[in-house]
Motif scaffolding. Structure first.
Motif, PDB file in Angstrom:
ATOM      1  N   ASP A  65       0.852  -1.187   0.000  1.00 47.72           N
ATOM      2  CA  ASP A  65       0.000   0.000   0.000  1.00 47.72           C
ATOM      3  C   ASP A  65       0.890   1.241   0.000  1.00 47.72           C
ATOM      4  OD1 ASP A  65      -2.091  -1.789   0.266  1.00 47.72           O
ATOM      5  OD2 ASP A  65      -2.359  -1.446   2.408  1.00 47.72           O
ATOM      6  N   ARG A  98      -3.507  -0.420  -2.368  1.00 47.45           N
ATOM      7  CA  ARG A  98      -4.267   0.765  -1.977  1.00 47.45           C
ATOM      8  C   ARG A  98      -3.388   1.993  -2.144  1.00 47.45           C
ATOM      9  NH1 ARG A  98      -5.977  -1.593   3.899  1.00 47.45           N
ATOM     10  NH2 ARG A  98      -7.442  -3.230   3.237  1.00 47.45           N
ATOM     11  N   ALA A 100      -3.462   5.715  -0.763  1.00 46.17           N
ATOM     12  CA  ALA A 100      -4.129   6.627   0.167  1.00 46.17           C
ATOM     13  C   ALA A 100      -4.100   8.050  -0.373  1.00 46.17           C
ATOM     14  CB  ALA A 100      -3.452   6.573   1.536  1.00 46.17           C
ATOM     15  N   MET A 145      -7.808   5.044  -1.921  1.00 43.80           N
ATOM     16  CA  MET A 145      -8.377   4.953  -0.577  1.00 43.80           C
ATOM     17  C   MET A 145      -8.551   6.354   0.000  1.00 43.80           C
ATOM     18  SD  MET A 145      -7.195   2.799   2.808  1.00 43.80           S
ATOM     19  CE  MET A 145      -5.604   3.610   3.032  1.00 43.80           C
ATOM     20  N   VAL A 172     -12.861   0.753   1.357  1.00 42.51           N
ATOM     21  CA  VAL A 172     -11.993   0.832   2.539  1.00 42.51           C
ATOM     22  C   VAL A 172     -11.565   2.292   2.670  1.00 42.51           C
ATOM     23  CG1 VAL A 172      -9.843   0.107   3.619  1.00 42.51           C
ATOM     24  CG2 VAL A 172     -11.188  -1.538   2.298  1.00 42.51           C
ATOM     25  N   HIS A 207      -9.504   1.434   7.529  1.00 45.01           N
ATOM     26  CA  HIS A 207      -8.089   1.154   7.771  1.00 45.01           C
ATOM     27  C   HIS A 207      -7.599   2.195   8.771  1.00 45.01           C
ATOM     28  CE1 HIS A 207      -3.891   0.139   7.266  1.00 45.01           C
ATOM     29  NE2 HIS A 207      -3.652   1.450   7.177  1.00 45.01           N
TER      30      HIS A 207
END
Length: 333
Positions: A65, A98, A100, A145, A172, A207
């Protein structure tokens, strides 16, 4: 469904830490700052782009991620050294699981007062939207995300309302400003997660960035709401242990701590779920304001609305501009 333990990696250099992460077959997370190139040729650190070649070393990890490094960027550099376009050049260079969003953390050492917290929530909302748009342009929307920010539980609700477009079943959503937060208390980690659990639609999972491992028995009580946590706490433990034992903190030494820390988290996940601690929900303080302070508050509120709507950039909130805006408000009253 079990809460996933994500290992925060300090770098992607080939060596004991990366080899141990591969062998443990654990999902991992890397900070954008860990992949940054910096130059001090002029006597101060200047950002020079990404070390994209290091991403080849991530092959063999269970998954990887990407985090925007919001806290580090604010603490070390006073803001992001990279733009959203820069960030998504990195995001598109590797099949991250993912990606972010950029966000604006609200820890006490970053946001000194209530107004600054509210400013940073608005900037987070806008940064999320800009990042979402860029992810869509690059075909990365399914890996994007969103990230929520706040100080009190109600702040996170305010942020979620601003990101209503992301609150879809199956999503998520990251929860930021958690790693320095206490577990219990009215503004603690558990209180924030409990509030989000009450107000978010079913099917949205969380998360928790930087969650303390000790919080896992409480997080289990929320069933499937909490998807995962990440942490690099093992690095802090390794530094303390090396200092105590008067030995060198080599990557091999850190890798051993990484494995012990991860095993401890799995042991915590086997503990019975703990009930929600009792506390009195906090109220948002509303101080009495004089005429100038009232104008400044109104200016901030108007500018936040413009940031969230896209009429101001999320980096365009400065003290001088706020004061000028407030002066204009006073003249029209």
């Amino acid at each position: 469904m079990t809460i996933e333990i994500v290992i925060g990696l300090p770098h992607l250099n080939e060596g004991p830490i990366l080899a141990r992460a591969r062998a443990m077959v654990q999902p991992a997370l890397i900070s954008a700052n860990a992949l940054s190139r910096w130059s001090k040729a002029r006597g101060w650190p200047e950002w020079r782009g990404w070390r994209l070649g290091q991403l080849a070393n991530a092959q063999g990890l269970a998954s990887l991620d990407l985090d925007s490094a919001g806290f580090v960027a604010m603490k070390r550099y006073g803001g992001y050294a990279w733009s959203i376009d820069d960030y998504f050049r990195l995001a598109s260079a590797f099949p991250f699981r993912r990606i972010a969003s950029l966000d604006y953390c609200t820890e006490h050492e970053i946001a000194g007062d209530r107004e600054e917290v509210l400013d940073r929530i608005s900037r987070t909302i806008r940064a999320n939207r800009d990042c979402r748009d860029r992810a869509r342009d690059l075909g990365l929307a399914d890996r994007f995300m969103p990230v929520l920010q706040g100080r009190m539980p109600s702040d996170y609700e305010r942020c979620a309302e601003g990101l209503w477009w992301s609150m879809q079943p199956g999503a998520v959503v990251g929860v930021g400003s958690m790693c320095r937060r206490e577990i219990a208390g009215p503004n603690g980690l558990v209180a924030v997660v409990a509030h989000l659990d009450r107000i978010l639609p079913a099917g949205i999972r969380l998360h928790i960035f930087g969650a303390k491992g000790a919080a896992l028995p409480w997080l289990k009580a929320f069933g499937e709401r909490v998807a995962s946590i990440d942490s690099q706490a093992y690095g802090i433990a390794a530094r303390r242990d090396a200092h105590r034992r008067r030995v060198s903190k080599t990557d091999a030494f850190v890798a051993d701590h990484l494995q012990r820390w991860t095993r401890l988290q799995f042991l915590r996940l086997r503990e019975p779920a703990r009930p929600m601690p009792r506390f009195t929900p906090p109220s948002d303080p509303v101080p009495a304001l004089d005429r100038w302070e009232s104008a400044v508050a109104a200016a901030r509120a108007e500018m936040r609305a413009l940031i969230e709507s896209g009429d101001l950039d999320h980096n365009e909130l400065t003290a001088g501009w706020i004061e000028q805006w407030a002066a204009d408000i006073l003249q029209t009253r």
